[in-house]
Scaffold this motif. Structure first.
Motif, PDB file in Angstrom:
ATOM      1  N   ASP A 158      12.530   6.521 -56.912  1.00 33.12           N
ATOM      2  CA  ASP A 158      12.405   5.329 -57.738  1.00 33.12           C
ATOM      3  C   ASP A 158      10.914   5.131 -57.977  1.00 33.12           C
ATOM      4  OD1 ASP A 158      12.334   2.845 -58.935  1.00 33.12           O
ATOM      5  OD2 ASP A 158      13.812   1.953 -57.602  1.00 33.12           O
ATOM      6  N   PHE A 159      10.451   5.401 -59.225  1.00 35.47           N
ATOM      7  CA  PHE A 159       9.017   5.387 -59.474  1.00 35.47           C
ATOM      8  C   PHE A 159       8.505   4.051 -60.017  1.00 35.47           C
ATOM      9  CE2 PHE A 159      10.969   7.213 -63.293  1.00 35.47           C
ATOM     10  CZ  PHE A 159      10.385   6.476 -64.322  1.00 35.47           C
ATOM     11  N   ILE A 160       9.380   3.037 -60.140  1.00 39.55           N
ATOM     12  CA  ILE A 160       8.948   1.689 -60.522  1.00 39.55           C
ATOM     13  C   ILE A 160       9.271   0.750 -59.367  1.00 39.55           C
ATOM     14  CG2 ILE A 160       9.240  -0.219 -62.136  1.00 39.55           C
ATOM     15  CD1 ILE A 160       9.880   1.783 -64.299  1.00 39.55           C
ATOM     16  N   ILE A 205       5.921   7.511 -49.341  1.00 45.47           N
ATOM     17  CA  ILE A 205       4.666   6.960 -49.819  1.00 45.47           C
ATOM     18  C   ILE A 205       4.785   6.725 -51.311  1.00 45.47           C
ATOM     19  CG2 ILE A 205       2.181   7.322 -49.990  1.00 45.47           C
ATOM     20  CD1 ILE A 205       2.499   9.395 -47.737  1.00 45.47           C
ATOM     21  N   LEU A 206       4.506   5.508 -51.753  1.00 50.18           N
ATOM     22  CA  LEU A 206       4.565   5.182 -53.176  1.00 50.18           C
ATOM     23  C   LEU A 206       3.188   4.710 -53.630  1.00 50.18           C
ATOM     24  CD1 LEU A 206       7.950   3.256 -53.307  1.00 50.18           C
ATOM     25  CD2 LEU A 206       7.537   5.659 -53.799  1.00 50.18           C
ATOM     26  N   ASN A 207       2.617   5.383 -54.601  1.00 50.65           N
ATOM     27  CA  ASN A 207       1.337   4.974 -55.172  1.00 50.65           C
ATOM     28  C   ASN A 207       1.586   4.439 -56.563  1.00 50.65           C
ATOM     29  OD1 ASN A 207      -0.005   5.887 -52.926  1.00 50.65           O
ATOM     30  ND2 ASN A 207      -0.396   7.924 -53.779  1.00 50.65           N
ATOM     31  N   TRP A 208       1.259   3.201 -56.784  1.00 48.67           N
ATOM     32  CA  TRP A 208       1.536   2.591 -58.090  1.00 48.67           C
ATOM     33  C   TRP A 208       0.203   2.468 -58.846  1.00 48.67           C
ATOM     34  CZ3 TRP A 208       6.356   3.258 -58.270  1.00 48.67           C
ATOM     35  CH2 TRP A 208       7.115   3.136 -57.109  1.00 48.67           C
ATOM     36  N   MET A 209      -0.062   3.418 -59.718  1.00 48.51           N
ATOM     37  CA  MET A 209      -1.323   3.437 -60.434  1.00 48.51           C
ATOM     38  C   MET A 209      -1.210   2.787 -61.803  1.00 48.51           C
ATOM     39  SD  MET A 209      -2.702   7.180 -59.344  1.00 48.51           S
ATOM     40  CE  MET A 209      -4.346   6.793 -59.882  1.00 48.51           C
ATOM     41  N   THR A 232      -1.720   8.436 -65.722  1.00 45.37           N
ATOM     42  CA  THR A 232      -1.774   8.699 -67.159  1.00 45.37           C
ATOM     43  C   THR A 232      -2.785   9.808 -67.402  1.00 45.37           C
ATOM     44  OG1 THR A 232      -1.167   6.438 -67.747  1.00 45.37           O
ATOM     45  CG2 THR A 232      -2.267   7.738 -69.435  1.00 45.37           C
ATOM     46  N   VAL A 233      -2.330  10.878 -68.049  1.00 42.91           N
ATOM     47  CA  VAL A 233      -3.179  12.026 -68.327  1.00 42.91           C
ATOM     48  C   VAL A 233      -3.124  12.308 -69.827  1.00 42.91           C
ATOM     49  CG1 VAL A 233      -3.643  14.448 -67.829  1.00 42.91           C
ATOM     50  CG2 VAL A 233      -2.667  12.980 -66.041  1.00 42.91           C
ATOM     51  N   TYR A 234      -4.275  12.284 -70.489  1.00 40.93           N
ATOM     52  CA  TYR A 234      -4.328  12.492 -71.938  1.00 40.93           C
ATOM     53  C   TYR A 234      -3.326  11.587 -72.661  1.00 40.93           C
ATOM     54  CZ  TYR A 234      -6.874  16.714 -70.600  1.00 40.93           C
ATOM     55  OH  TYR A 234      -7.783  17.590 -70.058  1.00 40.93           O
ATOM     56  N   ASP A 235      -3.320  10.309 -72.280  1.00 45.20           N
ATOM     57  CA  ASP A 235      -2.444   9.292 -72.874  1.00 45.20           C
ATOM     58  C   ASP A 235      -0.958   9.537 -72.590  1.00 45.20           C
ATOM     59  OD1 ASP A 235      -4.597   7.900 -74.012  1.00 45.20           O
ATOM     60  OD2 ASP A 235      -4.593   9.214 -75.770  1.00 45.20           O
ATOM     61  N   THR A 236      -0.654  10.448 -71.695  1.00 42.30           N
ATOM     62  CA  THR A 236       0.739  10.727 -71.343  1.00 42.30           C
ATOM     63  C   THR A 236       1.037  10.149 -69.968  1.00 42.30           C
ATOM     64  OG1 THR A 236       0.740  12.790 -72.608  1.00 42.30           O
ATOM     65  CG2 THR A 236       2.481  12.509 -70.962  1.00 42.30           C
ATOM     66  N   PRO A 237       1.949   9.177 -69.863  1.00 42.66           N
ATOM     67  CA  PRO A 237       2.318   8.661 -68.537  1.00 42.66           C
ATOM     68  C   PRO A 237       3.115   9.715 -67.778  1.00 42.66           C
ATOM     69  CG  PRO A 237       3.669   7.645 -70.242  1.00 42.66           C
ATOM     70  CD  PRO A 237       2.653   8.471 -70.961  1.00 42.66           C
ATOM     71  N   MET A 238       2.704   9.979 -66.544  1.00 49.29           N
ATOM     72  CA  MET A 238       3.306  11.041 -65.735  1.00 49.29           C
ATOM     73  C   MET A 238       3.808  10.488 -64.405  1.00 49.29           C
ATOM     74  SD  MET A 238       2.884  13.909 -67.493  1.00 49.29           S
ATOM     75  CE  MET A 238       3.227  15.121 -66.205  1.00 49.29           C
ATOM     76  N   VAL A 239       4.850  11.126 -63.887  1.00 47.20           N
ATOM     77  CA  VAL A 239       5.325  10.884 -62.529  1.00 47.20           C
ATOM     78  C   VAL A 239       5.083  12.155 -61.731  1.00 47.20           C
ATOM     79  CG1 VAL A 239       7.300  10.374 -61.050  1.00 47.20           C
ATOM     80  CG2 VAL A 239       7.076   9.243 -63.277  1.00 47.20           C
ATOM     81  N   ASN A 240       4.299  12.051 -60.656  1.00 47.14           N
ATOM     82  CA  ASN A 240       4.017  13.193 -59.785  1.00 47.14           C
ATOM     83  C   ASN A 240       4.782  13.029 -58.479  1.00 47.14           C
ATOM     84  OD1 ASN A 240       0.596  12.839 -60.792  1.00 47.14           O
ATOM     85  ND2 ASN A 240       2.131  14.142 -61.736  1.00 47.14           N
ATOM     86  N   ILE A 241       5.556  14.037 -58.116  1.00 41.57           N
ATOM     87  CA  ILE A 241       6.321  14.043 -56.865  1.00 41.57           C
ATOM     88  C   ILE A 241       5.773  15.156 -55.988  1.00 41.57           C
ATOM     89  CG2 ILE A 241       8.606  14.221 -55.816  1.00 41.57           C
ATOM     90  CD1 ILE A 241       9.764  13.559 -58.603  1.00 41.57           C
ATOM     91  N   VAL A 242       5.319  14.805 -54.786  1.00 44.03           N
ATOM     92  CA  VAL A 242       4.807  15.800 -53.846  1.00 44.03           C
ATOM     93  C   VAL A 242       5.549  15.653 -52.525  1.00 44.03           C
ATOM     94  CG1 VAL A 242       2.801  16.669 -52.595  1.00 44.03           C
ATOM     95  CG2 VAL A 242       2.535  15.772 -54.922  1.00 44.03           C
ATOM     96  N   ALA A 243       6.300  16.687 -52.154  1.00 43.32           N
ATOM     97  CA  ALA A 243       6.998  16.725 -50.869  1.00 43.32           C
ATOM     98  C   ALA A 243       6.207  17.635 -49.930  1.00 43.32           C
ATOM     99  CB  ALA A 243       8.419  17.227 -51.043  1.00 43.32           C
ATOM    100  N   THR A 264       7.066  14.058 -45.651  1.00 46.91           N
ATOM    101  CA  THR A 264       6.761  12.911 -46.507  1.00 46.91           C
ATOM    102  C   THR A 264       7.114  13.243 -47.951  1.00 46.91           C
ATOM    103  OG1 THR A 264       4.480  13.590 -46.941  1.00 46.91           O
ATOM    104  CG2 THR A 264       4.864  12.177 -45.016  1.00 46.91           C
ATOM    105  N   ILE A 265       7.366  12.196 -48.731  1.00 47.90           N
ATOM    106  CA  ILE A 265       7.571  12.314 -50.175  1.00 47.90           C
ATOM    107  C   ILE A 265       6.637  11.303 -50.827  1.00 47.90           C
ATOM    108  CG2 ILE A 265       9.219  12.215 -52.080  1.00 47.90           C
ATOM    109  CD1 ILE A 265      11.436  12.458 -49.934  1.00 47.90           C
ATOM    110  N   GLU A 266       5.717  11.787 -51.634  1.00 51.56           N
ATOM    111  CA  GLU A 266       4.760  10.921 -52.293  1.00 51.56           C
ATOM    112  C   GLU A 266       5.073  10.875 -53.792  1.00 51.56           C
ATOM    113  OE1 GLU A 266      -0.086  10.312 -52.765  1.00 51.56           O
ATOM    114  OE2 GLU A 266       0.732  12.032 -51.689  1.00 51.56           O
ATOM    115  N   VAL A 267       5.241   9.661 -54.316  1.00 50.19           N
ATOM    116  CA  VAL A 267       5.526   9.457 -55.738  1.00 50.19           C
ATOM    117  C   VAL A 267       4.366   8.690 -56.345  1.00 50.19           C
ATOM    118  CG1 VAL A 267       7.122   8.488 -57.421  1.00 50.19           C
ATOM    119  CG2 VAL A 267       8.000   9.418 -55.267  1.00 50.19           C
ATOM    120  N   THR A 268       3.733   9.270 -57.363  1.00 53.53           N
ATOM    121  CA  THR A 268       2.556   8.671 -57.977  1.00 53.53           C
ATOM    122  C   THR A 268       2.738   8.599 -59.485  1.00 53.53           C
ATOM    123  OG1 THR A 268       1.174   9.646 -56.258  1.00 53.53           O
ATOM    124  CG2 THR A 268       0.052   8.800 -58.211  1.00 53.53           C
ATOM    125  N   ARG A 269       2.341   7.462 -60.075  1.00 51.44           N
ATOM    126  CA  ARG A 269       2.330   7.322 -61.531  1.00 51.44           C
ATOM    127  C   ARG A 269       0.879   7.377 -62.015  1.00 51.44           C
ATOM    128  NH1 ARG A 269       5.586   2.275 -63.638  1.00 51.44           N
ATOM    129  NH2 ARG A 269       5.795   3.533 -65.539  1.00 51.44           N
TER     130      ARG A 269
END
Length: 462
Positions: free
Chosen positions: A321-323, A6-10, A211-222, A204-209
């Motif tokens: 691959d988060f992009i 699952i890829l979430n492109w935020m 932005t938290v407090y102006d910091t771009p983050m990559v979240n990986i949840v297996a 499942t593997i979920e990859v989400t992008r």
């Protein structure tokens, strides 16, 4: 078991489309033509500032190797030898593709071979397989030794059009230039870990992008079939390839914008977060532009409020691959020379065959100061760090070249130096890397040493 990815492109990054190389191109530049012609197309160049206009041109194609010879009215000769001819750019400093200039009645010719200090390039822009005609451009610096003294010649503005060739053997069809990856393929998304020595079998593997407090983050949840989860939060600006400790000692509870890890067994309790400074993550690939990320990790988890049970997560590894779409990244190149910023106004990424491989050349030119920097490496290079060499011998070398005075005959080459490839997405051709090297005259005629540092590039192979 087939995993659901699952890829979430935020957040979406927009990149400018880079120019392409090794494709059909319009012939540009100043043409120096002979009004009488040669009877076989046109061939001209500038040699040490003087016009060279051919009155006779011959060319042969033998099993993909072009041998082209042009002679002017005075009997001086320019010869081009190009292997694996296609609509591509070729490095003329190699044994497989080279150039020579011979002055009438002189016994020794000038050579562009890198092994003797020469350099150059040629570009084939048209190869007509039915009419058996070829066109292209070229330039080279050549050297010869006379009585133990080096002599140089600089050939620029080379162009030939409508040159008919004799097909000796093989095919007249142009060879194809490899475009990206050298046959390598990108790995699929994967995740593995053990929890208290038992395998964590993810569904499942979920990859989400985000932005938290102006910091771009990559979240990986297996997540496993029964709902147990391992979560890893990674700041995109963490610093790239290397080893990091998580979480920091002063932040046992994440604010969502730091490197963090946790485990939840899906039994209704709180997530057990990584105990400060008990876990590490090592990125072996981290592509800010490709989105490719490969890492190993481990940590010890505990309830950050109540303490109690400690869980141990070990042997962790993942590839993601988060992009979603990495292609079309704008070519970027930065470096310092002797501690001062190097700027450029043109960048070109070309490919040429050598010893059965394809060599990538990243060439930048600063027309204001009349200097250039080039980084060359095989197209099938992989993520890692490589020692640089002054020349290509087998085709698996990495070479850096600094030309402090374009038009002169001395090129300063890497010895020593290192090139690090941070990320390489073979499917899109996007590649990120860094370099530094000492640039020296390999022939030791000039003792000057140029220190090239803080080098970094992002390119897209077309």
């Amino acid at each position: 078991m087939k995993k659901a990815i699952i890829l979430n492109w935020m957040l979406l990054a927009l990149f400018a489309l880079s120019f392409s190389s090794c494709t059909n191109e319009t012939l540009e530049g100043e043409f120096i033509t002979d009004e009488t012609g040669t009877g076989n197309g046109e061939f001209s160049a500038t040699i040490d500032g003087e016009n060279f206009v051919a009155t006779a041109v011959t060319a042969e194609l033998t099993d993909g190797v072009l041998n082209l010879k042009a002679t002017d009215a005075g009997g001086n000769v320019v010869t081009l030898l190009i292997e694996n001819v296609g609509i591509c750019t070729y490095d003329l400093s190699l044994q497989s593709s080279t150039a020579e200039y011979a002055i009438v009645n002189d016994n020794d010719s000038f050579s562009s071979l890198g092994s003797v200090g020469g350099s150059g390039s040629a570009r084939i822009i048209a190869l007509e397989s039915e009419d058996l005609k070829i066109a292209g451009t070229f330039q080279f610096n050549a050297i010869r030794q006379v009585n133990a003294t080096n002599e140089f010649v600089v050939v620029t503005n080379g162009v030939f059009t409508g040159v008919a060739f004799n097909l000796v053997s093989g095919s007249a069809l142009p060879n194809e230039c490899e475009t990206s990856g050298g046959g390598n393929v990108d790995p699929e998304t994967s995740f593995f870990a053990k929890v208290d020595l038992l395998e964590f079998v993810e569904e499942t593997i979920e990859v989400t992008r985000v932005t938290v407090y102006d910091t771009p983050m990559v979240n990986i949840v297996a997540t496993t079939a029964n709902g147990a989860q391992i979560r890893i939060d990674i700041p995109e600006n963490i610093g790239g390839v290397g080893t990091y400790t998580f979480p920091p000692a002063d932040m046992p509870i994440s604010n969502g914008a730091i490197l963090f890890a946790s485990y939840n067994d899906a039994a209704g309790g709180e997530s057990l977060t990584a105990i400060p400074e008990t876990g590490t993550i090592t990125f072996t690939e981290f592509g800010a532009n490709t989105g490719k990320m490969t890492a190993t990790f481990s940590f010890m988890g505990q309830d950050p409020i109540d303490g109690g049970e400690i869980v141990e997560v070990t042997e962790g590894t993942f590839t993601i691959d988060f992009i979603e779409n990495s292609g079309g990244v704008e070519d970027t190149f930065t470096a310092d020379i002797d501690g001062e910023e190097y700027t450029y106004d043109s960048i070109e990424v070309t490919q040429n065959p050598f010893n059965g491989q394809t060599i990538i050349n990243i060439t930048t030119i600063d027309s204001v100061t009349n200097r250039s920097l080039t980084i060359s490496f095989p197209i099938d290079i992989q993520v890692g760090t490589y020692e640089m060499s002054p020349f290509f011998t087998n085709g698996d070398e990495v070479v850096g070249i600094h030309n402090p005075n374009i038009g002169s005959s001395i090129l300063f080459k890497s010895n020593p130096g290192t090139l690090s490839i941070f990320s390489y997405e073979y499917s899109s051709g996007v590649l990120e890397g860094a370099f530094s090297f000492s640039a020296v005259d390999p022939l030791e005629n000039d003792p000057t040493v140029y220190e090239v540092t803080n080098g970094y590039f992002v390119i897209t192979l077309q």
